[in-house]
Write a protein that holds these residues in place. Structure first.
Motif, PDB file in Angstrom:
ATOM      1  N   GLU A   1       0.837  -1.208   0.000  1.00 40.64           N
ATOM      2  CA  GLU A   1       0.000   0.000   0.000  1.00 40.64           C
ATOM      3  C   GLU A   1       0.860   1.240   0.000  1.00 40.64           C
ATOM      4  O   GLU A   1       0.643   2.163   0.777  1.00 40.64           O
ATOM      5  CB  GLU A   1      -0.919  -0.008   1.228  1.00 40.64           C
ATOM      6  N   SER A   2       1.829   1.270  -0.865  1.00 41.43           N
ATOM      7  CA  SER A   2       2.710   2.430  -0.892  1.00 41.43           C
ATOM      8  C   SER A   2       2.002   3.595  -1.564  1.00 41.43           C
ATOM      9  O   SER A   2       1.179   3.412  -2.456  1.00 41.43           O
ATOM     10  CB  SER A   2       3.988   2.095  -1.652  1.00 41.43           C
ATOM     11  N   THR A   3       2.330   4.802  -1.123  1.00 36.70           N
ATOM     12  CA  THR A   3       1.795   5.962  -1.837  1.00 36.70           C
ATOM     13  C   THR A   3       2.625   6.225  -3.089  1.00 36.70           C
ATOM     14  O   THR A   3       2.243   7.021  -3.929  1.00 36.70           O
ATOM     15  CB  THR A   3       1.821   7.221  -0.955  1.00 36.70           C
ATOM     16  N   ARG A   4       3.766   5.573  -3.189  1.00 38.61           N
ATOM     17  CA  ARG A   4       4.473   5.601  -4.473  1.00 38.61           C
ATOM     18  C   ARG A   4       3.848   4.472  -5.294  1.00 38.61           C
ATOM     19  O   ARG A   4       4.291   3.315  -5.259  1.00 38.61           O
ATOM     20  CB  ARG A   4       5.966   5.396  -4.264  1.00 38.61           C
TER      21      ARG A   4
ATOM     22  N   PHE B   1       5.174   1.341  -6.982  1.00 38.23           N
ATOM     23  CA  PHE B   1       5.733   0.235  -6.213  1.00 38.23           C
ATOM     24  C   PHE B   1       4.695  -0.835  -5.916  1.00 38.23           C
ATOM     25  O   PHE B   1       5.033  -1.928  -5.489  1.00 38.23           O
ATOM     26  CB  PHE B   1       6.290   0.746  -4.871  1.00 38.23           C
TER      27      PHE B   1
ATOM     28  N   GLY C   1      11.155  -0.458  -2.558  1.00 34.60           N
ATOM     29  CA  GLY C   1      12.016   0.635  -2.133  1.00 34.60           C
ATOM     30  C   GLY C   1      13.165   0.177  -1.255  1.00 34.60           C
ATOM     31  O   GLY C   1      14.095   0.929  -0.996  1.00 34.60           O
TER      32      GLY C   1
ATOM     33  N   PRO D   1      10.772   3.312 -10.843  1.00 34.89           N
ATOM     34  CA  PRO D   1      12.117   3.877 -10.645  1.00 34.89           C
ATOM     35  C   PRO D   1      13.115   3.272 -11.645  1.00 34.89           C
ATOM     36  O   PRO D   1      12.902   2.183 -12.164  1.00 34.89           O
ATOM     37  CB  PRO D   1      12.452   3.473  -9.209  1.00 34.89           C
TER      38      PRO D   1
ATOM     39  N   LEU E   1      17.497   2.376   2.382  1.00 31.05           N
ATOM     40  CA  LEU E   1      16.537   2.308   1.276  1.00 31.05           C
ATOM     41  C   LEU E   1      17.282   2.171  -0.044  1.00 31.05           C
ATOM     42  O   LEU E   1      18.261   2.861  -0.293  1.00 31.05           O
ATOM     43  CB  LEU E   1      15.660   3.561   1.247  1.00 31.05           C
ATOM     44  N   LEU E   2      16.764   1.272  -0.848  1.00 27.21           N
ATOM     45  CA  LEU E   2      17.370   1.049  -2.163  1.00 27.21           C
ATOM     46  C   LEU E   2      17.090   2.253  -3.047  1.00 27.21           C
ATOM     47  O   LEU E   2      17.961   2.744  -3.764  1.00 27.21           O
ATOM     48  CB  LEU E   2      16.749  -0.214  -2.775  1.00 27.21           C
ATOM     49  N   ILE E   3      15.845   2.712  -2.971  1.00 28.01           N
ATOM     50  CA  ILE E   3      15.462   3.883  -3.740  1.00 28.01           C
ATOM     51  C   ILE E   3      15.027   4.934  -2.733  1.00 28.01           C
ATOM     52  O   ILE E   3      13.957   4.838  -2.140  1.00 28.01           O
ATOM     53  CB  ILE E   3      14.325   3.536  -4.704  1.00 28.01           C
TER      54      ILE E   3
ATOM     55  N   GLU F   1      13.494   7.850  -0.664  1.00 32.20           N
ATOM     56  CA  GLU F   1      12.195   8.496  -0.841  1.00 32.20           C
ATOM     57  C   GLU F   1      12.369   9.987  -0.721  1.00 32.20           C
ATOM     58  O   GLU F   1      12.956  10.490   0.238  1.00 32.20           O
ATOM     59  CB  GLU F   1      11.208   7.994   0.219  1.00 32.20           C
TER      60      GLU F   1
ATOM     61  N   GLU G   1       5.476   4.457   5.782  1.00 34.91           N
ATOM     62  CA  GLU G   1       6.126   5.058   4.636  1.00 34.91           C
ATOM     63  C   GLU G   1       7.095   6.109   5.127  1.00 34.91           C
ATOM     64  O   GLU G   1       6.691   7.108   5.715  1.00 34.91           O
ATOM     65  CB  GLU G   1       5.086   5.715   3.753  1.00 34.91           C
TER      66      GLU G   1
END
Lengths: 368, 654
Positions: free
Chosen positions: A148-151, A154, A173, A245, B514-516, B518, B565
């Protein structure tokens, strides 16, 4: 409309379609399935406006073609609880009569015209993949997608079809999984190929639709939709909007330390070392030397674990922390007996490789 | 240059003319009217100024008569020292006062007023009359001021003391007059203002009349009784008296149990040397003292009377003196924080489960009281609740059913709930204020637990071993004197918070890179703030780096918060940091961040728990400090005593 159905086949069709039916929705019509009797088959359609499915059931005898909209839950429950081999469904005005030998259900139907259109598979596929291979690609990537990412990107799996290759990529991520395969033919794809981010829910359903590993799954990729087609079903899904990404950039290419080990043994060593981790200290410390790998974990409340794992390691000694769950999840989907783990530094990502076609990038944990 | 104008009769052009205007000295009456704009905002301001004058004059009885919400008439009658006829004219002159004699006096102000502005201001915007007689004089004298035209003093019949009448306020400032609200609203402000002014002066009796009817009658009384006039009636028992003094400072008053905290500051009154003030240091100290006991954004109920040597404070920084400047604000902050915190820690803060409203006896009594009072309230403050005025603390706006009951009309003692007092296990429940002013802290019937331990843990409850989970949200367990109901999320949150705190004090938290990274949009102010909070974030396992001119990138995040997040969390953090600049100090910031983390990582309402988990949760409850409230301040545990149950089931006498 009047049809006589094989109950078992109908139940299977309804179960598959039921995965799509919206659970909670302000639009009651989305809690229905649409039955269409025509051309010697009964087509069951369902949609939640994100994913739509058409499932055709050929084990029917059509006495009078037609279509009807029925509440998915009630209809499925009736079919499931019935004891007959066949059921007859007859629609008279706005009522559907479902009859077994000793039972008669009358369900009020809803207006078919209210149901959103559910696309069919039309024209030539862009390309096709054997069902078994697709199942494997999905299995090797879906687990690493975010929930449930906001990105939003993903929350899906990136499908890239290009140059006779079909690759699936997913990330949350923190780690990234990539499964590669060859396409028999480039099909209708142009030189640039095609790519799309497919929601996890749709891929889950595709995975369930595949029965026969030999049977091909056909793909059509549109601007904002992807369509999967098997002999019995057509599944259409909206794509996840957003930018995936630049995954190729995060795959380390400068690793100078490599461990190789048997997949099952490495998995076992990690699982044992992880037994004493806790919510707040999840990490397992991995100390790589020429002698092998020492895994330790420690939690202030419970105690300490130490596993000395014999493996081959090339490069300078290094100590790095990983979330063991991230490693075990990947090791479970590797389809080769041996894996390699490439490292650079304690604060740089590790690269897990299983065979030629599976890559997994994992970020380390800063241990205390 | 634009000159402020009060009079609409000569409209100034909106666009400045090109031709230059002559600079000239303003006339005295215009100066006074401009000054009045700062001091006299509405009838309530007049009442405040006049009543303060009366208090400064040593009055023991002050009567305030209002007609038509103060638009028509404001009359303040006192029995103070009076003004001799020779000084009457000066009373209306600006910068004329009896309260300062020398330059030095300005830096040690012991009176309510000192500037000599109030009467001049009032006189310039209204038709005022002063009638006064001093103690040693046989006759009184009166003097009139009609918008600045001052008459000569003339003999008139009068009692000892001073009567000031202010008629037709703003008669010569139509713009102001137009902005006055309706009579009930303005009277509501007056009544509120008067209560505020009277609280620290229990030795003075006050009477307030509106259109000839007595609305309020406060006899001279003790400190505590007077404070109760502004305390919400239905929460009389949820109060803790406080009294601390050293050689120079004295802090007294009432503080409310955490459950009394409200979204506005209406139950928060701070007085400095008898004058209501608004001070962000004191507010902050209060908030800090209640940290973790009240929900964020709520104002604890408190009436604090602070007495400090006059030379240690500068009250000459704000026209209506609501803001002051302390010579040593840290000392005041420390005094309030330490005293309130200690008082709270020494008390059992677990709220009672039985809702007052469902108690039939109470209800009957309250309805009776309410019926008696309703008529008064209706006539007195019907509009008070609807005003659009800024959220000044309003003791008149009660909660729910008790609307308006904070204003105590009747000098008779409050409704007594003796059965609750004797039966309740809560040591803080006191019937009424003890008159023993030397030890008000010990007014509670049971001995104080040491403030150093046992905070929040009710000594009368032995740890329950098991509990039933209701609706996957609440745990119910047996206790020695009845039962307790636990909010599983709130309790787990508190436990996680305390454990995290202990953990952070041992070393940095484990963090997942983190890999990517934020990225988060951030204002330049937030990015600047990063420098300050960076060390703290690192301890918590959060690595954040600036990323371009208006964004930042989260590089690593605590691994136990994997369900959150990072970007959202950091954004929330920065927003909070931006809003509350004061809390950027390391320790407070740490608490806030741990609050956020604990809340987000704890089990939620709706999560089913296994018996083992429940047992673990209950066991840990005993080990953790302040387990009575979650870090946000909501209670974790409610208690229902056998007595309460018996009462509800009508097994006892009532």
């Amino acid at each position: 409309m009047k049809v006589i159905c094989n109950r078992g086949a109908l139940l299977e069709a309804l179960t598959v379609a039921g995965n799509v039916v919206a659970a909670r929705t302000p639009k009651p019509v989305l809690q229905c399935v649409k039955l269409t009797a025509a051309d010697d088959r009964l087509t069951i359609a369902a949609t939640d406006l994100e994913v739509a499915i058409r499932y055709s059931d050929p084990q029917v005898q059509i006495e009078q073609p037609g279509e009807v909209l029925l509440p998915a839950d009630k209809f499925r429950d009736i079919v499931r609880e019935s004891i007959d081999d066949t059921l007859s469904i007859e629609v008279v005005n706005d009522q559907a009569h479902i009859k077994g030998q000793d039972s008669h259900f009358k369900i009020y139907t809803q207006a078919v015209s209210d149901f959103p259109p559910v696309p069919d598979f039309e024209g030539e596929p862009d390309f096709e993949v054997p069902g078994g291979l697709l199942k494997q690609l999905i299995g090797q990537t879906l687990f690493a997608a975010a929930r449930e990412s906001t990105r939003y990107a993903f929350n899906g799996v990136l499908i890239v079809a290009k140059n006779k290759k079909l690759n699936l990529v997913s990330t949350d991520g923190r780690r990234l999984a990539m499964a590669k395969s060859d396409l028999a033919a480039n099909g209708k794809l142009g030189k640039d190929g095609a790519q799309a981010i497919v929601p996890a829910k749709a891929l889950n359903l595709v995975d369930k639709l595949i029965d026969d590993p030999e049977e091909p799954v056909q793909f059509q990729m549109r601007e904002n939709q992807i369509i999967f087609h098997t002999s019995s079903a057509t599944l259409t899904s909206n794509l996840v909007e957003g930018q995936f990404p630049p995954y190729e950039d995060v795959i380390p290419k400068d690793a100078d330390k490599t461990m190789t080990a048997a997949t099952a043994d490495f998995l076992s060593a990690i699982r044992r070392a992880a037994l004493l981790t806790t919510e707040e200290s999840k990490g397992v410390r991995m100390s790589f030397t020429k002698k092998g790998l020492q895994l330790t974990s420690r939690s202030p409340e419970s105690g300490e674990a130490e596993v000395n794992f014999a493996c081959k390691f090339d490069g300078a000694d290094v100590e790095i922390g990983f979330n063991p769950t991230f490693l075990t999840e990947a090791l479970r989907v590797v389809d080769s007996d041996e894996i390699s783990l490439e490292l650079t530094a304690p604060n740089r990502p590790g690269l897990l490789k299983g065979g030629q076609n599976f890559l997994y990038v994992i970020m380390p944990v800063n241990l205390q | 240059m634009c000159v402020c104008r009060f009079d609409e009769a000569q409209p100034a052009p909106i666009m400045p003319r090109v031709s230059r205007r002559v600079i000239q000295q303003l006339s005295q009456s215009l100066v006074n009217r401009i000054a009045a704009g700062e001091v006299i905002e509405r009838p309530a301001s007049v009442v405040k100024e006049l009543v303060e004058n009366s208090i400064d004059a040593g009055a023991t009885h002050i009567t305030v008569e209002i007609e038509d919400g103060g638009r028509e008439l404001i009359r303040v009658i006192d029995d103070g020292c009076g003004i001799p006829p020779t000084e009457l004219r000066l009373a209306f002159a600006s910068h004329a006062t009896s309260k300062l004699l020398s330059d030095e006096d300005l830096f040690a102000i012991a009176t309510m007023g000192f500037r000599g502005e109030a009467l001049a201001s009032i006189g310039s915007v209204a038709q005022a009359r002063i009638l006064s007689r001093t103690n040693d004089s046989d006759a009184g004298y009166e003097i009139f001021n009609r918008g600045g035209e001052i008459s000569d003093p003339q003999a008139a019949a009068a009692n000892v003391g001073t009567t000031i009448e202010v008629r037709h306020l703003f008669f010569n400032v139509p713009a102001r007059r137009k902005f006055l609200k309706g009579s009930p609203t303005e009277f509501g402000h007056i009544s509120e203002q008067l209560l505020k002014t009277t609280l620290p002066h229990p030795q003075v009796a006050f009477k307030l009349l509106h259109n000839g009817r007595v609305v309020t009658d406060l006899p001279a009384t003790t400190d505590e009784e007077r404070l109760l006039a502004a305390w919400p009636d239905e929460f009389r028992e949820q109060r803790l008296p406080i009294e601390v003094r050293d050689a120079e400072l004295r802090l007294s008053g009432l503080i409310g149990l955490p459950e009394l905290a409200r979204p506005t500051g209406k139950y928060q009154h701070v007085y400095l040397n008898g004058r209501p003030i608004r001070d962000k240091f004191i507010q902050h100290a209060l908030r800090e003292a209640y940290r973790g006991l009240t929900e964020p954004g709520r104002y604890p109920a408190a009436i604090l009377l602070l007495t400090i040597p006059p030379q240690d404070v500068d009250v000459n920084v704000h026209p209506t003196k609501v803001e002051v400047r302390f010579r040593d604000s840290g000392r005041i902050h420390g005094l309030v924080l330490a005293s309130v915190r200690e008082r709270l820690l020494g008390s059992d803060l677990t709220p009672k489960a039985s809702p007052r409203a469902s108690d039939p006896v109470d209800d009957a009594q309250r309805q009776d009281m309410q019926a008696k009072l309703a008529a008064f309230f209706k006539s007195a403050i019907p509009g008070a609740a609807q005003t659009t005025a800024p959220p000044v603390p309003s003791p008149f706006q009660g909660e729910g059913k008790g609307e308006g009951s904070a204003w105590q009309l009747d000098p008779a003692p409050p409704v007594q709930r003796s059965f609750e007092v004797s039966g309740s296990p809560a040591p803080v429940v006191v019937d009424r204020f003890s008159d023993d002013r030397n030890s008000p802290i010990h007014a509670s019937p049971s001995p104080q637990p040491s403030p150093l331990k046992g905070e929040g843990v009710n000594p009368s409850i032995s740890p329950p071993k098991s509990a039933i989970q209701l609706h996957n949200s609440y745990l119910v367990a047996q206790s020695d004197d009845g039962m307790i109901i636990i909010d599983q999320h709130a309790l787990h949150e508190r436990i996680m918070y305390e454990e995290l705190l202990a953990r952070v004090q041992r070393g940095t938290l484990e963090s997942q890179r983190l890999l990517i990274p934020e990225t988060v949009q951030a204002s330049s102010r937030q990015i600047a703030m990063l420098d300050t909070i960076q060390p703290l974030l690192q301890r918590l396992g959060i690595e954040v780096l600036p990323f371009g001119p208006n964004s930042i990138a989260v590089q690593s995040f605590p691994s136990f918060l994997e369900k959150l997040e990072p970007a959202k969390f950091v954004q929330e953090l920065l927003e909070r940091g931006e809003q509350e600049l004061l809390d950027l100090h390391d320790e407070e910031m740490l608490h806030e961040v741990l609050d956020m983390m604990a809340c987000k990582a704890a089990v939620k309402a709706g999560d089913p728990l296994t018996p083992a988990e429940i047992e673990a949760l209950l066991a840990r409850r005993e080990l953790v400090e302040r387990s009575s409230n979650c870090p946000h301040g909501r209670p974790t545990t409610l208690r229902l005593s056998l007595r309460d149950l018996e009462k509800q089931f009508k097994r006892t006498g009532f």
